[in-house]
Design an enzyme around this catalytic site. Structure first.
Site, mmCIF file in Angstrom:
data_model
loop_
_atom_site.group_PDB
_atom_site.id
_atom_site.type_symbol
_atom_site.label_atom_id
_atom_site.label_comp_id
_atom_site.label_asym_id
_atom_site.label_seq_id
_atom_site.Cartn_x
_atom_site.Cartn_y
_atom_site.Cartn_z
ATOM 1 C CG ASP A 172 -0.188 60.806 45.024
ATOM 2 O OD1 ASP A 172 0.574 59.890 44.665
ATOM 3 O OD2 ASP A 172 -1.214 60.598 45.687
ATOM 4 C CG ASP A 206 -2.865 52.741 40.143
ATOM 5 O OD1 ASP A 206 -2.427 52.752 41.310
ATOM 6 O OD2 ASP A 206 -2.447 53.489 39.242
#
Length: 252
Positions: A11, A130
């Site tokens: 990330d 998500d």
């Protein structure tokens, strides 16, 4: 028996690898080029790079950094963050990406998936979802790095995306992200047993047992994790040996 894949995730924020819990409280986790090279050496099956603030900051993914990482690894490389057009994908593939991951832009304009599939093939198109389980027991899609709730059920969006040409689903449970308490087995199993494409489970991996659980009970094709690899809590070679001992087919 198909080989199960172990995928570290980078990330990226401001050019550094970061990791948070439930999508917040980010902390620095190291240099992405060094980490990518390390994971490739350790036997990771693939590497995922997510530029987590590109969409919110309304900018393109960091193609120079993608290029640097690509030169240090010899495994399939998936890149996501801020991708909203065929041109964006062309730039990333030219800089060393093998697959791309789309999320918010694809939800807002689903035809994007069909355009990418047409130009690059479904094997190149990973749909990242998500999702969060709400009080009604349903899993809903969230956008903009988990900041924006929608009224769309995760399973409905996944089905639509696969029909449009997505070749793989990267499923992240926001309830489990960074908690290290185990993956979301129920929604992972729902997608993996319903869809005709591979499902990568993400969010919650904390122990080697968690990986066994999601690859067996959760029926996932691959398991993705970040902090346990970044902070040296679990080493990829040890994890793969453990999976093999539990009768899972892995590439050693």
């Amino acid at each position: 028996m198909l080989t199960k894949r172990i995928i570290p995730c980078l990330d990226i924020k401001d050019g550094r690898t970061v990791k948070g819990t439930n999508f917040v409280d980010l902390r620095d986790a190291g240099d992405p080029v060094e980490l990518g090279a390390l994971y490739a050496q350790q036997g990771a099956d693939e590497l995922v790079f997510l530029d987590i603030t590109a969409t919110v900051e309304k900018r393109k993914t960091l193609s120079e950094l993608v290029n640097k990482i690509a030169h240090h690894i010899n495994i399939p490389f998936t890149v996501g963050g801020g991708i909203s057009s065929v041109d964006d994908v062309s730039v990333l593939l030219q800089n060393g990406a093998d697959k791309i991951s789309v999320n918010t832009a694809a939800f807002k304009r689903p035809e994007l998936i069909r355009e990418l599939e047409k130009d690059f093939g479904s094997q190149c198109v990973v749909l990242a979802i998500d999702t969060r389980k709400e009080e009604d027991g349903e899993w809903y899609v969230y956008l903009n790095g988990g900041r924006t709730k929608t009224d769309t059920r995760c399973i409905d969006w996944a089905k639509q995306a696969v029909e449009l040409g997505a070749g793989e689903i990267l499923l992240t449970s926001m309830n489990h992200d960074g908690t290290k308490k185990g993956f979301a087995l129920d929604i992972t199993r729902t997608l993996a047993t319903t869809l005709p494409v591979p499902v990568i489970a993400s969010g919650g991996g904390g122990t080697m047992e968690h990986f066994v659980d999601v690859l067996t009970e959760g029926c996932a094709d691959a398991a993705l994790a970040a902090s346990i690899f970044h902070f040296k809590e679990v080493a990829i070679p040890d994890l793969k040996r453990y999976l093999q001992e539990h009768h899972l087919a892995v590439r050693l």
